[in-house]
Motif scaffolding. Sequence first.
Motif, PDB file in Angstrom:
ATOM      1  N   VAL A 291      17.924 -21.807 -37.188  1.00 32.07           N
ATOM      2  CA  VAL A 291      18.415 -20.895 -36.149  1.00 32.07           C
ATOM      3  C   VAL A 291      19.936 -20.758 -36.176  1.00 32.07           C
ATOM      4  CG1 VAL A 291      16.443 -21.324 -34.645  1.00 32.07           C
ATOM      5  CG2 VAL A 291      18.483 -22.738 -34.395  1.00 32.07           C
ATOM      6  N   TRP A 292      20.594 -21.381 -37.150  1.00 35.05           N
ATOM      7  CA  TRP A 292      22.056 -21.264 -37.238  1.00 35.05           C
ATOM      8  C   TRP A 292      22.458 -19.813 -37.526  1.00 35.05           C
ATOM      9  CZ3 TRP A 292      25.820 -25.364 -39.415  1.00 35.05           C
ATOM     10  CH2 TRP A 292      25.530 -26.621 -38.888  1.00 35.05           C
ATOM     11  N   GLY A 293      23.174 -19.216 -36.598  1.00 37.84           N
ATOM     12  CA  GLY A 293      23.833 -17.933 -36.839  1.00 37.84           C
ATOM     13  C   GLY A 293      22.935 -16.734 -37.018  1.00 37.84           C
ATOM     14  N   GLU A 295      20.463 -13.512 -36.080  1.00 35.72           N
ATOM     15  CA  GLU A 295      20.355 -12.509 -35.026  1.00 35.72           C
ATOM     16  C   GLU A 295      18.948 -11.933 -35.062  1.00 35.72           C
ATOM     17  OE1 GLU A 295      23.427  -9.616 -35.042  1.00 35.72           O
ATOM     18  OE2 GLU A 295      25.048 -11.080 -35.231  1.00 35.72           O
ATOM     19  N   ALA A 296      18.346 -11.806 -33.900  1.00 36.39           N
ATOM     20  CA  ALA A 296      16.958 -11.356 -33.811  1.00 36.39           C
ATOM     21  C   ALA A 296      16.819  -9.933 -34.338  1.00 36.39           C
ATOM     22  CB  ALA A 296      16.464 -11.431 -32.374  1.00 36.39           C
ATOM     23  N   SER A 297      15.856  -9.719 -35.217  1.00 34.48           N
ATOM     24  CA  SER A 297      15.601  -8.368 -35.705  1.00 34.48           C
ATOM     25  C   SER A 297      14.972  -7.514 -34.611  1.00 34.48           C
ATOM     26  CB  SER A 297      14.676  -8.418 -36.931  1.00 34.48           C
ATOM     27  OG  SER A 297      13.502  -9.147 -36.651  1.00 34.48           O
ATOM     28  N   ASP A 298      14.309  -8.167 -33.646  1.00 38.24           N
ATOM     29  CA  ASP A 298      13.754  -7.484 -32.476  1.00 38.24           C
ATOM     30  C   ASP A 298      14.217  -8.247 -31.248  1.00 38.24           C
ATOM     31  OD1 ASP A 298      12.289  -6.382 -30.407  1.00 38.24           O
ATOM     32  OD2 ASP A 298      10.413  -6.268 -31.545  1.00 38.24           O
ATOM     33  N   ILE A 303      14.631 -14.631 -31.378  1.00 38.84           N
ATOM     34  CA  ILE A 303      14.836 -15.187 -32.709  1.00 38.84           C
ATOM     35  C   ILE A 303      13.580 -15.834 -33.277  1.00 38.84           C
ATOM     36  CG2 ILE A 303      17.304 -15.566 -32.378  1.00 38.84           C
ATOM     37  CD1 ILE A 303      16.709 -18.491 -31.775  1.00 38.84           C
ATOM     38  N   VAL A 304      12.620 -16.159 -32.422  1.00 40.28           N
ATOM     39  CA  VAL A 304      11.425 -16.847 -32.922  1.00 40.28           C
ATOM     40  C   VAL A 304      10.702 -16.022 -33.981  1.00 40.28           C
ATOM     41  CG1 VAL A 304       9.928 -15.925 -31.091  1.00 40.28           C
ATOM     42  CG2 VAL A 304       9.333 -18.080 -32.245  1.00 40.28           C
ATOM     43  N   ALA A 305      10.722 -14.698 -33.852  1.00 38.44           N
ATOM     44  CA  ALA A 305      10.041 -13.841 -34.829  1.00 38.44           C
ATOM     45  C   ALA A 305      10.680 -13.953 -36.208  1.00 38.44           C
ATOM     46  CB  ALA A 305      10.056 -12.394 -34.357  1.00 38.44           C
ATOM     47  N   ASP A 306      11.949 -14.312 -36.265  1.00 41.41           N
ATOM     48  CA  ASP A 306      12.660 -14.379 -37.537  1.00 41.41           C
ATOM     49  C   ASP A 306      12.552 -15.745 -38.206  1.00 41.41           C
ATOM     50  OD1 ASP A 306      14.473 -11.727 -37.679  1.00 41.41           O
ATOM     51  OD2 ASP A 306      14.332 -12.398 -35.620  1.00 41.41           O
ATOM     52  N   VAL A 307      12.120 -16.770 -37.461  1.00 44.62           N
ATOM     53  CA  VAL A 307      12.050 -18.118 -38.042  1.00 44.62           C
ATOM     54  C   VAL A 307      10.629 -18.670 -38.103  1.00 44.62           C
ATOM     55  CG1 VAL A 307      14.413 -18.667 -37.356  1.00 44.62           C
ATOM     56  CG2 VAL A 307      12.527 -19.208 -35.811  1.00 44.62           C
ATOM     57  N   GLU A 308       9.669 -17.954 -37.529  1.00 38.86           N
ATOM     58  CA  GLU A 308       8.290 -18.438 -37.575  1.00 38.86           C
ATOM     59  C   GLU A 308       7.805 -18.606 -39.010  1.00 38.86           C
ATOM     60  OE1 GLU A 308       5.866 -17.097 -33.573  1.00 38.86           O
ATOM     61  OE2 GLU A 308       6.295 -15.558 -35.093  1.00 38.86           O
ATOM     62  N   SER A 326      13.368 -16.885 -27.079  1.00 40.88           N
ATOM     63  CA  SER A 326      13.459 -15.444 -26.824  1.00 40.88           C
ATOM     64  C   SER A 326      14.896 -14.932 -26.857  1.00 40.88           C
ATOM     65  CB  SER A 326      12.836 -15.119 -25.458  1.00 40.88           C
ATOM     66  OG  SER A 326      13.517 -15.807 -24.420  1.00 40.88           O
ATOM     67  N   ASP A 327      15.855 -15.805 -27.114  1.00 44.54           N
ATOM     68  CA  ASP A 327      17.249 -15.373 -27.191  1.00 44.54           C
ATOM     69  C   ASP A 327      17.444 -14.424 -28.372  1.00 44.54           C
ATOM     70  OD1 ASP A 327      17.713 -16.963 -25.056  1.00 44.54           O
ATOM     71  OD2 ASP A 327      18.896 -18.475 -26.115  1.00 44.54           O
ATOM     72  N   ALA A 328      18.427 -13.531 -28.238  1.00 41.78           N
ATOM     73  CA  ALA A 328      18.669 -12.546 -29.303  1.00 41.78           C
ATOM     74  C   ALA A 328      19.531 -13.107 -30.419  1.00 41.78           C
ATOM     75  CB  ALA A 328      19.334 -11.295 -28.720  1.00 41.78           C
ATOM     76  N   THR A 329      20.219 -14.214 -30.167  1.00 43.61           N
ATOM     77  CA  THR A 329      21.072 -14.812 -31.199  1.00 43.61           C
ATOM     78  C   THR A 329      20.766 -16.291 -31.322  1.00 43.61           C
ATOM     79  OG1 THR A 329      22.837 -15.214 -29.581  1.00 43.61           O
ATOM     80  CG2 THR A 329      22.946 -13.170 -30.836  1.00 43.61           C
TER      81      THR A 329
END
Length: 534
Positions: A291-293, A295-298, A303-308, A326-329
């Motif tokens: 989760v370092w740095g 940014e959520a694509s949605d 951010i969970v959608a980008d690291v799942e 659910s944070d955006a960054t």
Amino acid sequence: MSQNNGNGAVAIEREAKKLKRGLTLIPLTGLIYFTVCGGSFGIEPLVGYAGPGLALLLIALTPIIFSLPNLLIVQELQTMMPAQGGYYHWIKRAFGPFAGFLAGWNNWVVSWLDVSIYPVFAALYLSAFIPALDTGTMLFGIELPASFLQWLVAVVMIWFVAWLQIRGSRVTGLFTNSLGVFMIIPLMILAALGFYAWFKSGVTVSLPFLPGGEGVNFGSLTAAFSTGLFVVMWNYMGWELPSAAGDEVVEPRKNYPRAMVIVLVLAILTYSLPVIGGLYGGAGEDGRYAVWGIEASDEEVGIVADVEGYGVSAEQIDGWGVSGSSDATGWEFPQIGQAVAGKLTGSTESPLAIFLVTILTISAVLSMTGLFIGNSLGGSRVPFALAEDGMFPRWMVKVHPKHGSPYVAILVVSVIYTIFATNAFEFLVVADVFLQLLVVLAEIAALWVLRRTEPDRPRTKVPGGMAGLVVASVSLAGIILIAFYSQIVEAGWGSIGVALALMAVGGVLYFPIRMIYKPGVPDVDPFEQSAEEE
């Protein structure tokens, strides 16, 4: 030449001679540091998108294969021709006025897109202390959105720095020295605590090379390398930009090379120590590095959608107690410090955690302020140098009678920064880097040409003779071309196409600008300018 044109040329020369040489080694070092590095902030996405192993490798290799060759090439060009305008004159002398103008235009456009975003970033960090900058507020029944409040904060910073720069380059440089000291202390505290937590635990966390432990193959490596290389190059570039203030440096042939060497050492330490301390001190274990740095694509999902895909779940992120899934960054250094404190104290809400978050957020604000000051220096000196050479309106050459600064150029670019202080980082990290690296490639070629056409000019040559020049040129050009190729393969021509379009605008504007402003204004002789410093 008409009488008016002749008088105009005399007036330009008279104004240019008013520039004050105030940048000695220490203030010059501060300005170059905040142009090239400016603190650890901005390196976090390298870990999240490239993976911790590749991130550490890039942090270690980039200074050797990119920064050092760049530094040596800039050193030779700058010691040969330490004139106001720097790289504009280097490239013009080698390839003619059109190429020189494009180089100046490219980096001036970069300053619009890049420099103007740092005050916005400062406002975003300040939102930790002023919630209205994140949520907006109501004033006298009028709703003020967060974006407008951020812009107001950015405008205040832009015009404070304009006032500071009008006071002179020495005052500005000394101010960055003070900023740098107070900015770096929290980062070194984080690094020290991270190493302490690492050694105290007695365990060295196993970190993957690529995100999520993905297998190393051409596709996965290209994807991670593409994003990672652009991020790390963006954090290690800009060596030539302060050369635009060549006539404001005291003994530039001595002080500029010395300052660059000091900055290279400081930049390596600034990036490596907090990253290593953070990764191994508690903010890298159990998938936290993912989760370092980022940014959520949605933004609605977070951010969970980008690291799942890397095996990190929403429950894990929420359980870490630093930020929500659910944070955006993702995590930046304040959150990384919080995680390290959690490792040491057992709680991310401990007094140590709150202390680290606070001082690292303040450090981030100071970093963004310093980055804006350092990078905006070149943004005002390039149009000054173009105007002095008859390629911009003559009134841009006005120099403050007391402070010896190009105050009209400073005011003009401050207006531009005020307008552009709303751009998105995603565009900047590609288009900005691409435009600036094109100028670096031109500098490499210019050095080869000037070795042949100006062989007897005094300079500090790239060490190692012709073999050293070949190694430096191939290393620097090679890594730049690899970065271009990787970005095109991974992301296509979108942002790069926009950058090329902006460059084409400069190419078109060159002809009417030269027709309108050049008549009666002789070319600046950068060697004559340099001789005046001796």
